[in-house]
Design a protein around this motif. Structure first.
Motif, mmCIF file in Angstrom:
data_model
loop_
_atom_site.group_PDB
_atom_site.id
_atom_site.type_symbol
_atom_site.label_atom_id
_atom_site.label_comp_id
_atom_site.label_asym_id
_atom_site.label_seq_id
_atom_site.Cartn_x
_atom_site.Cartn_y
_atom_site.Cartn_z
ATOM 1 N N THR A 189 0.839 -1.210 0.000
ATOM 2 C CA THR A 189 0.000 0.000 0.000
ATOM 3 C C THR A 189 0.869 1.254 0.000
ATOM 4 O O THR A 189 0.556 2.239 -0.676
ATOM 5 N N ALA A 215 2.257 1.625 -3.411
ATOM 6 C CA ALA A 215 1.202 2.002 -4.360
ATOM 7 C C ALA A 215 0.864 3.492 -4.294
ATOM 8 O O ALA A 215 0.378 4.060 -5.273
ATOM 9 N N SER A 216 1.142 4.131 -3.143
ATOM 10 C CA SER A 216 0.822 5.556 -3.016
ATOM 11 C C SER A 216 1.587 6.398 -4.029
ATOM 12 O O SER A 216 1.085 7.415 -4.508
ATOM 13 N N SER A 244 -0.445 5.948 -7.408
ATOM 14 C CA SER A 244 -1.816 6.447 -7.363
ATOM 15 C C SER A 244 -1.885 7.949 -7.102
ATOM 16 O O SER A 244 -2.760 8.637 -7.640
ATOM 17 N N THR A 292 -8.104 4.278 -9.788
ATOM 18 C CA THR A 292 -8.413 3.145 -8.917
ATOM 19 C C THR A 292 -9.497 2.275 -9.519
ATOM 20 O O THR A 292 -9.407 1.037 -9.513
ATOM 21 N N TYR A 321 -8.913 -1.463 -10.796
ATOM 22 C CA TYR A 321 -9.695 -2.495 -10.110
ATOM 23 C C TYR A 321 -10.430 -3.377 -11.114
ATOM 24 O O TYR A 321 -10.537 -4.595 -10.939
ATOM 25 N N SER A 355 -0.461 -0.180 -7.723
ATOM 26 C CA SER A 355 -1.285 0.990 -7.417
ATOM 27 C C SER A 355 -2.407 0.540 -6.498
ATOM 28 O O SER A 355 -2.634 -0.660 -6.317
ATOM 29 N N TRP A 356 -3.133 1.493 -5.928
ATOM 30 C CA TRP A 356 -4.215 1.123 -5.019
ATOM 31 C C TRP A 356 -5.297 0.324 -5.741
ATOM 32 O O TRP A 356 -5.861 -0.608 -5.181
ATOM 33 N N PRO A 400 -6.044 -0.869 1.309
ATOM 34 C CA PRO A 400 -5.775 0.168 0.285
ATOM 35 C C PRO A 400 -6.999 1.030 -0.012
ATOM 36 O O PRO A 400 -6.867 2.230 -0.275
ATOM 37 N N ILE A 442 -7.211 3.766 2.528
ATOM 38 C CA ILE A 442 -6.247 4.833 2.244
ATOM 39 C C ILE A 442 -6.750 5.723 1.101
ATOM 40 O O ILE A 442 -6.551 6.942 1.127
ATOM 41 N N VAL A 443 -7.412 5.123 0.116
ATOM 42 C CA VAL A 443 -8.005 5.917 -0.970
ATOM 43 C C VAL A 443 -9.022 6.899 -0.401
ATOM 44 O O VAL A 443 -9.043 8.087 -0.764
#
Length: 372
Positions: free
Chosen positions: A160, A163-164, A167, A307, A311, A322-323, A345, A348-349
């Motif tokens: 995570t 990934a920040s 993202s 995201t 996804y 990435s997230w 994650p 966090i988004v």
């Protein structure tokens, strides 16, 4: 002249000496949620610079024997009362009737923790090699999973954090391109007016009438699967910017329509200033603060779009982290039931998007003199 009269005479001069940015900052400090959003946003972007150091493990480090390892709680004191930060390993029990596993803390498996410890090797920002991590197990071979592990035994917290960087910066890249297009096309539309303005506005309305999600999906799906990760990153940034500039263009156009009737713009025109000088030297600085606010509010939309696309499997793809890519791990009911920590994650988004929205609202209110 009395002291009171002298003080009163000095006050207007003091106010006049304050720059626009100083006045905006003074108003912004009164916006409590905006300040919270500012500090949280700065913290997240600071973390993106040092992900290799902050992450306890590497982004690709895995251990199959730790698959779906639950989160481990940090203990600060041992059983005899001495201070020793540590986590406990788990004993795994299998239920052969249901095929499920249960994890039971094992007091015999004590994993000591420390600061600035050795761990997985990395290259900070892809340039400087190192193996020191801010926090983690003292013994490099031991594993710690503060937020749990995924199906391959990879640390969710570390991934995570890694990934920040993708993202959060893909939002900046997308907004930067939208900013250039929005200011250039919106400014041209507002300043020129007439037939040029009509054509540009009809084109913007056409783009805004298109359903964004299907369009993004179509454009992202057109990126070949074998495209290198770095090229995919920039292509996704372009995809997210295709419709992102239209709202900013409308804002810029409205401001230009109002400003071009002002006396100082007429004076600059009569003085023989070129169109580019009038646009960028005289008009644009008058609402730079508003553009900053609009851009700040646009970044969360870019983050959510990336995201969502990742996804769905049509945005960024593994090995890029990435997230959205991380949230692919929880696309089935079994994962949700057995490893709810894989939602981390997504949490966090939510925090990042809320912080950016609070920051944007605060900047917008501070930049609008009619609100004060």
């Amino acid at each position: 002249m009395t002291d009171t009269t002298a003080t009163a005479a000095m006050q207007p001069t003091q106010i006049e000496r304050r720059s626009q940015s100083a006045l905006i900052w003074k108003r912004f400090k009164r916006h409590k949620l905006g300040l919270i959003g500012l500090w949280v946003t700065l913290f997240i972007y600071l973390c993106t610079l040092f992900v290799e150091i902050l992450a306890p493990q590497g982004a690709t480090a895995y251990s199959t024997k730790h698959a779906y390892y639950p989160p481990q709680r940090i203990h600060f004191f041992t059983e005899n009362g001495s201070f020793k930060p540590h986590v406990l390993g788990y004993k795994v029990k299998f239920d052969y009737d249901t095929g499920s596993r249960s994890f039971i803390p094992d007091p015999r498996k004590v994993i000591a923790l420390g600061f600035w410890v050795k761990g997985d090797k990395y290259k900070w920002l892809g340039l400087i090699p190192g193996d020191r991590h801010l926090f983690g197990p003292i013994k490099p071979r031991e594993k710690m999973f503060l937020v749990g592990a995924d199906r391959l035994g990879r640390d969710v917290l570390s991934r995570t954090i890694y990934a920040s960087r993708i993202s959060m910066t893909i939002g900046l890249a997308g907004v930067a391109l939208s900013l250039v297009l929005g200011i250039a096309i919106g400014g041209l539309s507002g300043y020129m007016g007439g037939f040029t303005d009509q054509i540009i506005q009809r084109f913007i309305e056409f783009l805004q009438s298109l359903p964004s999600i299907p369009l993004w999906i179509g454009l992202a799906a057109a990126i070949p699967a074998e495209t290198p990760p770095l090229e995919t990153y920039f292509l996704i940034s372009i995809v997210l910017s295709v419709l992102g500039w239209t709202g900013l263009a409308r804002v810029v156009r409205g401001r230009f329509l109002a400003l071009k009737e002002e006396d100082f713009i007429r004076a600059a025109t009569l003085d023989g200033c070129s169109t580019s000088r009038i646009l960028f030297r005289h008009m644009l600085p008058n609402f730079t603060s508003h553009i900053i606010a609009v851009v700040t509010l646009a970044i969360p939309g870019m983050i959510l779009a990336e995201t969502a696309l990742s996804y769905l499997g049509i945005g960024l793809r593994a090995p890029v982290v990435s997230w959205g890519v991380l949230l692919q791990e929880i696309q089935n009911i079994r994962s949700m039931a057995t490893a709810p920590w894989l939602f981390f994650p997504g949490l966090i988004v939510v925090i990042a998007v809320l912080a950016l929205n609070f920051l944007g609202d605060g900047l917008r209110d501070a930049a609008d003199p009619h609100e004060h």
